[in-house]
Design a protein around this motif. Structure first.
Motif, PDB file in Angstrom:
ATOM      1  N   LEU A 231      -0.370   2.496  -2.289  1.00 57.38           N
ATOM      2  CA  LEU A 231      -1.619   1.736  -2.279  1.00 57.38           C
ATOM      3  C   LEU A 231      -2.757   2.608  -2.794  1.00 57.38           C
ATOM      4  CD1 LEU A 231      -1.295  -0.090   1.170  1.00 57.38           C
ATOM      5  CD2 LEU A 231      -0.720  -0.971  -1.106  1.00 57.38           C
ATOM      6  N   ASP A 232      -2.727   3.876  -2.409  1.00 53.42           N
ATOM      7  CA  ASP A 232      -3.760   4.797  -2.861  1.00 53.42           C
ATOM      8  C   ASP A 232      -3.683   5.015  -4.370  1.00 53.42           C
ATOM      9  OD1 ASP A 232      -5.848   6.969  -2.241  1.00 53.42           O
ATOM     10  OD2 ASP A 232      -4.304   8.089  -3.313  1.00 53.42           O
ATOM     11  N   ILE A 233      -2.470   5.154  -4.899  1.00 50.17           N
ATOM     12  CA  ILE A 233      -2.340   5.421  -6.333  1.00 50.17           C
ATOM     13  C   ILE A 233      -2.763   4.210  -7.144  1.00 50.17           C
ATOM     14  CG2 ILE A 233      -0.017   4.721  -7.105  1.00 50.17           C
ATOM     15  CD1 ILE A 233      -1.527   8.241  -7.390  1.00 50.17           C
ATOM     16  N   LEU A 234      -2.534   2.994  -6.631  1.00 53.63           N
ATOM     17  CA  LEU A 234      -3.021   1.784  -7.303  1.00 53.63           C
ATOM     18  C   LEU A 234      -4.542   1.777  -7.351  1.00 53.63           C
ATOM     19  CD1 LEU A 234      -0.599  -0.914  -5.843  1.00 53.63           C
ATOM     20  CD2 LEU A 234      -0.699  -0.142  -8.221  1.00 53.63           C
ATOM     21  N   ARG A 235      -5.163   2.046  -6.205  1.00 51.04           N
ATOM     22  CA  ARG A 235      -6.637   2.072  -6.144  1.00 51.04           C
ATOM     23  C   ARG A 235      -7.196   3.147  -7.060  1.00 51.04           C
ATOM     24  NH1 ARG A 235     -11.146   2.859  -6.695  1.00 51.04           N
ATOM     25  NH2 ARG A 235     -12.917   2.540  -5.278  1.00 51.04           N
ATOM     26  N   TRP A 236      -6.547   4.297  -7.092  1.00 49.55           N
ATOM     27  CA  TRP A 236      -7.013   5.433  -7.888  1.00 49.55           C
ATOM     28  C   TRP A 236      -6.923   5.138  -9.382  1.00 49.55           C
ATOM     29  CZ3 TRP A 236      -3.999   9.834 -10.124  1.00 49.55           C
ATOM     30  CH2 TRP A 236      -4.810  10.935 -10.438  1.00 49.55           C
ATOM     31  N   MET A 237      -5.815   4.541  -9.815  1.00 52.45           N
ATOM     32  CA  MET A 237      -5.646   4.251 -11.243  1.00 52.45           C
ATOM     33  C   MET A 237      -6.563   3.125 -11.700  1.00 52.45           C
ATOM     34  SD  MET A 237      -1.650   4.818 -12.279  1.00 52.45           S
ATOM     35  CE  MET A 237      -1.004   3.479 -11.299  1.00 52.45           C
ATOM     36  N   ILE A 238      -6.729   2.110 -10.862  1.00 51.37           N
ATOM     37  CA  ILE A 238      -7.574   0.976 -11.241  1.00 51.37           C
ATOM     38  C   ILE A 238      -9.047   1.367 -11.228  1.00 51.37           C
ATOM     39  CG2 ILE A 238      -8.347  -1.322 -10.485  1.00 51.37           C
ATOM     40  CD1 ILE A 238      -5.405  -1.803  -9.606  1.00 51.37           C
ATOM     41  N   GLY A 239      -9.444   2.179 -10.258  1.00 50.90           N
ATOM     42  CA  GLY A 239     -10.813   2.672 -10.222  1.00 50.90           C
ATOM     43  C   GLY A 239     -11.838   1.655  -9.780  1.00 50.90           C
ATOM     44  N   LYS A 240     -11.400   0.597  -9.138  1.00 51.86           N
ATOM     45  CA  LYS A 240     -12.309  -0.433  -8.623  1.00 51.86           C
ATOM     46  C   LYS A 240     -11.890  -0.782  -7.203  1.00 51.86           C
ATOM     47  CE  LYS A 240     -13.150  -2.532 -13.178  1.00 51.86           C
ATOM     48  NZ  LYS A 240     -14.603  -2.203 -13.247  1.00 51.86           N
ATOM     49  N   ASN A 241     -12.826  -1.345  -6.443  1.00 47.44           N
ATOM     50  CA  ASN A 241     -12.538  -1.698  -5.057  1.00 47.44           C
ATOM     51  C   ASN A 241     -11.548  -2.849  -4.965  1.00 47.44           C
ATOM     52  OD1 ASN A 241     -14.275   0.233  -4.002  1.00 47.44           O
ATOM     53  ND2 ASN A 241     -16.020  -1.161  -3.931  1.00 47.44           N
ATOM     54  N   SER A 242     -10.711  -2.804  -3.933  1.00 46.30           N
ATOM     55  CA  SER A 242      -9.829  -3.924  -3.632  1.00 46.30           C
ATOM     56  C   SER A 242     -10.614  -4.994  -2.890  1.00 46.30           C
ATOM     57  CB  SER A 242      -8.646  -3.459  -2.787  1.00 46.30           C
ATOM     58  OG  SER A 242      -9.099  -2.862  -1.579  1.00 46.30           O
ATOM     59  N   GLN A 243     -10.184  -6.239  -3.032  1.00 46.50           N
ATOM     60  CA  GLN A 243     -10.921  -7.343  -2.420  1.00 46.50           C
ATOM     61  C   GLN A 243     -10.099  -8.149  -1.420  1.00 46.50           C
ATOM     62  OE1 GLN A 243     -12.201  -9.362  -6.071  1.00 46.50           O
ATOM     63  NE2 GLN A 243     -14.247  -8.470  -5.838  1.00 46.50           N
ATOM     64  N   SER A 244      -8.866  -8.498  -1.776  1.00 50.84           N
ATOM     65  CA  SER A 244      -8.041  -9.317  -0.878  1.00 50.84           C
ATOM     66  C   SER A 244      -6.575  -9.023  -1.131  1.00 50.84           C
ATOM     67  CB  SER A 244      -8.323 -10.810  -1.080  1.00 50.84           C
ATOM     68  OG  SER A 244      -8.066 -11.195  -2.418  1.00 50.84           O
ATOM     69  N   VAL A 245      -5.745  -9.378  -0.140  1.00 50.21           N
ATOM     70  CA  VAL A 245      -4.314  -9.094  -0.237  1.00 50.21           C
ATOM     71  C   VAL A 245      -3.514 -10.215   0.416  1.00 50.21           C
ATOM     72  CG1 VAL A 245      -4.376  -7.720   1.895  1.00 50.21           C
ATOM     73  CG2 VAL A 245      -2.498  -7.399   0.280  1.00 50.21           C
ATOM     74  N   ALA A 246      -2.372 -10.525  -0.177  1.00 45.30           N
ATOM     75  CA  ALA A 246      -1.401 -11.444   0.417  1.00 45.30           C
ATOM     76  C   ALA A 246      -0.064 -10.716   0.458  1.00 45.30           C
ATOM     77  CB  ALA A 246      -1.282 -12.722  -0.410  1.00 45.30           C
ATOM     78  N   ALA A 247       0.517 -10.596   1.642  1.00 44.09           N
ATOM     79  CA  ALA A 247       1.738  -9.803   1.805  1.00 44.09           C
ATOM     80  C   ALA A 247       2.808 -10.592   2.537  1.00 44.09           C
ATOM     81  CB  ALA A 247       1.426  -8.512   2.557  1.00 44.09           C
ATOM     82  N   MET A 248       4.046 -10.309   2.196  1.00 43.56           N
ATOM     83  CA  MET A 248       5.207 -10.924   2.847  1.00 43.56           C
ATOM     84  C   MET A 248       6.294  -9.875   3.008  1.00 43.56           C
ATOM     85  SD  MET A 248       5.423 -14.529   0.760  1.00 43.56           S
ATOM     86  CE  MET A 248       5.004 -13.740  -0.794  1.00 43.56           C
ATOM     87  N   GLY A 249       7.132 -10.051   3.983  1.00 46.81           N
ATOM     88  CA  GLY A 249       8.237  -9.128   4.209  1.00 46.81           C
ATOM     89  C   GLY A 249       8.737  -9.244   5.624  1.00 46.81           C
ATOM     90  N   ASP A 250       9.933  -8.679   5.858  1.00 44.46           N
ATOM     91  CA  ASP A 250      10.513  -8.792   7.191  1.00 44.46           C
ATOM     92  C   ASP A 250      11.654  -7.793   7.321  1.00 44.46           C
ATOM     93  OD1 ASP A 250      10.915  -9.654   9.745  1.00 44.46           O
ATOM     94  OD2 ASP A 250      11.348 -11.734   9.225  1.00 44.46           O
ATOM     95  N   LEU A 251      12.157  -7.704   8.533  1.00 41.67           N
ATOM     96  CA  LEU A 251      13.368  -6.939   8.805  1.00 41.67           C
ATOM     97  C   LEU A 251      14.546  -7.893   8.694  1.00 41.67           C
ATOM     98  CD1 LEU A 251      14.966  -4.490   9.777  1.00 41.67           C
ATOM     99  CD2 LEU A 251      14.325  -5.089  12.119  1.00 41.67           C
ATOM    100  N   LYS A 252      15.285  -7.810   7.614  1.00 40.76           N
ATOM    101  CA  LYS A 252      16.345  -8.768   7.348  1.00 40.76           C
ATOM    102  C   LYS A 252      17.735  -8.247   7.712  1.00 40.76           C
ATOM    103  CE  LYS A 252      18.505 -11.400   3.567  1.00 40.76           C
ATOM    104  NZ  LYS A 252      18.616 -12.653   4.348  1.00 40.76           N
ATOM    105  N   TRP A 253      18.005  -6.967   7.391  1.00 44.25           N
ATOM    106  CA  TRP A 253      19.397  -6.520   7.460  1.00 44.25           C
ATOM    107  C   TRP A 253      19.716  -5.666   8.677  1.00 44.25           C
ATOM    108  CZ3 TRP A 253      23.785  -8.126   6.248  1.00 44.25           C
ATOM    109  CH2 TRP A 253      24.905  -7.286   6.227  1.00 44.25           C
ATOM    110  N   PHE A 254      18.876  -4.731   9.027  1.00 39.63           N
ATOM    111  CA  PHE A 254      19.199  -3.790  10.104  1.00 39.63           C
ATOM    112  C   PHE A 254      18.899  -4.427  11.464  1.00 39.63           C
ATOM    113  CE2 PHE A 254      18.232  -1.031   6.424  1.00 39.63           C
ATOM    114  CZ  PHE A 254      19.477  -0.416   6.303  1.00 39.63           C
TER     115      PHE A 254
END
Length: 470
Positions: A244-267
């Motif tokens: 996340l830091d490297i994305l912010r660093w390369m883009i050089g602009k502030n983040s505004q919003s996020v949509a995330a998905m994921g879960d513990l499926k296998w273990f």
């Protein structure tokens, strides 16, 4: 043309057809057709040292495990820059070995971080490389007592605690360097530099993936110290705040919003194979065929054993490993742990300027290392930390860029593409000069990735888009 105009402005103004490729290969060494080696003068990327060190910086390491030794080894290799003068570590073997490695006086050996602060200040800096839940309090106490701090990521367990650390740096004027070591990797430095030079035109979007690698996932986030998010931090922070830091660093602009998905499926317990047992060495019927067999990973293959405090005599190490597998989580069945960390996690982030980024953290890969695709109006880049391919839409030419090993000759064995020790170099310089300008990973710059991570976890759990509050 005005001499003050930048090369990026020149490309926009003149519409140079060779733009991206020209920028990508200038000054590089050609090793075959459209394949170039590049070297990085880090002083062109980070501020050069104005004042040489008049003495080594002194530091106390709190946590003499894997990361503590990575940063401590910098002192072993560069004793003119930094000297470790104290250690706090509750595991006797680790404490003893770290003490011996750095010739630490007996009076400067401590069992816990709290013990360090019962003494008046006796070093320039504190290196905090303890488990996640032991980052916040010692960092705050260190600043209160006048120490500068090298703080392993993640900074803290909550967004509020991260903000507290930032506020304390401003109150005390202390230097806090967050260990976002990917910013110091030559691969990402080159990618960022190309974006800034306009090699692909206007930046439009980035796709970034961190393949954890399936054994690494089982080792660290199913069996290991970060298997339970409530006891450590959510995996998006524990593993991927680097990304996340490297994305912010390369883009050089502030983040505004996020949509995330994921879960513990296998273990999960319901996926435990028939005939499996609570521990891999307890007569498990499928142990020899299981890719996550602790007997295979740690005992037969002798992999990932850095977490074990093994005797130096090789003939005794096998028995010691078996004892760990009998008594610790590292010997337990991956399907029967009390783990809760997602094993797949995707997020979409909107940045200022209508730039989008997608990030995917994947456990089930046969490989590690980052994979990145950067899309621009005049070209794109594709890389995997070993090479970077730059394609110019205007010429339809692709150029492969490969970092020279010499770039990180003195640092390459430190980890993260040399980034671990590059970070240490700049931290030592910042502390010696009492000026955070020498760092690229100060708390002011690094906090946003943590806020992005906490917002992503909120989005994942609430199943809604979350605004990132900076």
């Amino acid at each position: 043309m005005n001499k003050q105009i930048s090369r990026r402005q020149a490309i926009k103004t003149l519409g140079l057809t060779a733009g991206a490729t020209f920028l990508g290969i200038r000054g590089l060494s050609q090793i075959s057709n459209n394949v170039y080696e590049y070297g990085l003068n880090l002083d062109e990327v980070y501020k050069p040292v104005d004042n040489p060190l008049n003495r080594p910086v002194t530091a106390i390491t709190c946590g003499a495990g894997s990361r503590g030794n990575v940063y401590g080894n910098y002192a072993v290799n560069f004793p003119d820059q930094i000297k470790i003068v104290g250690v706090a570590e509750p595991i006797p073997t680790r404490n003893e070995r770290y003490t011996k490695k750095h010739s630490i006086p007996e009076e400067n050996r401590f069992k816990t971080w709290e013990d360090v602060f019962t003494r008046p200040k006796f070093a320039d800096a504190i290196i905090i490389t303890m488990p996640d839940h032991l980052h916040y309090e010692p960092c705050m106490k260190a600043m209160e007592m006048g120490y500068d701090v090298l703080l392993e990521k993640p900074m803290a367990q909550t967004a509020g605690e991260c903000r507290d650390i930032l506020a304390m740096t401003r109150k005390t004027g202390r230097i806090v360097a967050v260990c976002h070591v990917l910013r110091y990797s030559p691969y990402f430095i080159k990618m960022k530099k190309l974006i800034e030079e306009g090699a692909i035109g206007e930046l439009i979007s980035i796709q970034h993936m961190e393949p954890i690698e399936h054994i690494h996932m089982s080792h660290s986030y199913v069996r290991g110290n970060w298997h339970n998010s409530k006891q450590s931090t959510p995996i998006i922070l524990a593993k991927s705040c680097h990304d996340l830091d490297i994305l912010r660093w390369m883009i050089g602009k502030n983040s505004q919003s996020v949509a995330a998905m994921g879960d513990l499926k296998w273990f999960r317990k319901e996926n435990a194979p028939a005939g499996s047992t609570d521990r891999c060495m307890n007569g498990c019927a499928v142990e020899k065929d299981c890719p996550y067999s602790a007997m295979k990973i740690y005992y037969r293959n002798r992999g990932w054993t850095y977490v074990f405090d093994l005797p130096e005599e090789k003939e005794k190490q096998g028995d010691a490993i078996l004892e760990y597998l009998r008594t610790t989580n590292y010997g337990r069945c991956v399907y029967r742990m009390d783990n809760d960390q997602p094993d797949h996690y995707v997020s979409a982030i909107m940045f200022e300027g209508n730039i989008t980024a997608s990030f995917s953290m994947e456990a089930f890969t046969s490989y590690g290392g980052r994979r990145t695709r950067v899309m621009g109006s005049m070209g794109d880049m594709v890389g995997d930390m070993e090479e970077l391919i730059l394609t110019d839409f205007r010429t339809d030419q692709s150029t492969k860029l490969i970092p020279k090993a010499e770039d990180v000759e003195n640092y390459k064995n430190s980890g993260h593409g040399g980034g671990d020790w590059f970070l240490m170099r700049d931290f030592v310089t910042a502390v010696s000069n009492q000026d955070p300008k020498y760092l690229t990973s100060t708390i002011d710059q690094s906090i946003e990735s943590h806020l992005m991570g906490f917002a992503a976890e909120e989005s994942r759990l609430k199943k809604q888009v979350v605004r990132i509050k900076l």
